[in-house]
Enzyme design. Sequence first.
Site: not given
Ligand code: PLP
Length: 398
Positions: A156, A184, A205-206, A242, A330
């Site tokens: 990420n 990612q 999803g986001h 659900t 930081c």
């Molecule tokens: N794994 C990675 C590599 C991510 O970048 C993130 C979110 O930044 C997550 C897991 C966590 O996903 P979520 O925010 O949907 O819990």
Amino acid sequence: MDTVIYLDNNATTAVAPEVREAMMPFLGPLYGNPSSIHTFGGQVAAHVTRAREQLADLLGCHPAEIIFTSCGTESDNAAIASALDCYPDRHHVITSRVEHPAVKNVCQLLGQGSRGRRPYRVTEIPVDAEGLLDVAAFEDALDDDTAVVSIMWANNETGVLFPVETIGALCRERGILFHTDAVQAVGKVPMALADLPIDMLSLSGHKLHAPKGVGALYVRRGTRFSPYVVGGHQESNRRGGTESVPLIVALGKAAELAKRNLGKETTQVAALRDRLQKGLLDKGPDARVNGNPLLRLPNTTNISFEYVEGEAILLMLDQHGICAASGSACTTGSLEPSHVLRAMGVPFTAAHGSIRFSLSVYNTAKEIEKVLAVLPPIIRRLREISPFGRDIQPAAAG
Ligand code: PLP
């Protein structure tokens, strides 16, 4: 501030207008419970089925291999917990040094002995200076006691890609479960899970233009699985609760769009990222890219501006409506660079000035030109007033 230039898509993405539109009926008239026996509920269930097919199409797998969850973090937790439940006689977990906290912290707790489990042996595989996984060290770490390997597909912070096919093949030869956190990677790199030796895969999803609060776990057919969220019979008895129909429908639509936009990721988005990166490296001395420049997500570049504080850069970019992220933490007051940059051995003065730019299909050339006009003078000004001299000692690097 009139408009925002959003270059922080690895943190979260804008909900696509088509996705918003697709989910709206399920916040309105189509509110039935997909498990209900009546036609009203059945109508809604058909849309959950459709979303599963859309996501399976993006991943290149069978719809029955998808379990909808609440987020990437839940998917990661569920995958690892399931593996440990299914292989109770094994007490070794292998992961990498650069995982997201959703995996890293789970493994850390396992190492300490948590939730009634005896402490696990946890091996964190190192990466090199370019963020690439040490595959030889990984192969050496595999043993008969290994219950699960959890190694991410794409990082990420740097966007660096890991060789999931090689990792999976080595696991399969030894009968060890392989889970990959692909939060990612999904939607940014093509995937054909049916042809890959991956047993479980997490997504969120986001990160692909659906709303926050929905994710999925792919579990390959034939893989032993033990539910993490226990309750009703939803998701074929693999995840109780659900179903959040609006969010699941949204994820399905986002997956459909992501599949359609995959080509744009590798052409349009990568070209904008490359233009941004080249412009910044050309315009400023003491700038360097963190992470292998080729084996990388098309949308991400992590650039260090040496002798400058990353968070100061972010604050000044923010005044121009430009959103990015920094690679140092930081805010904790520790001046500690991120565990990812530390694992790569990025020098102290560079790690502190690291900025992650992560783009999406919604970014434009005009936005990139604006950043190229605004950022170099910011760096020059900050260098003039920087408390970090060129002779700074690396004592606080940890
Ligand atoms: N794994 C990675 C590599 C991510 O970048 C993130 C979110 O930044 C997550 C897991 C966590 O996903 P979520 O925010 O949907 O819990």
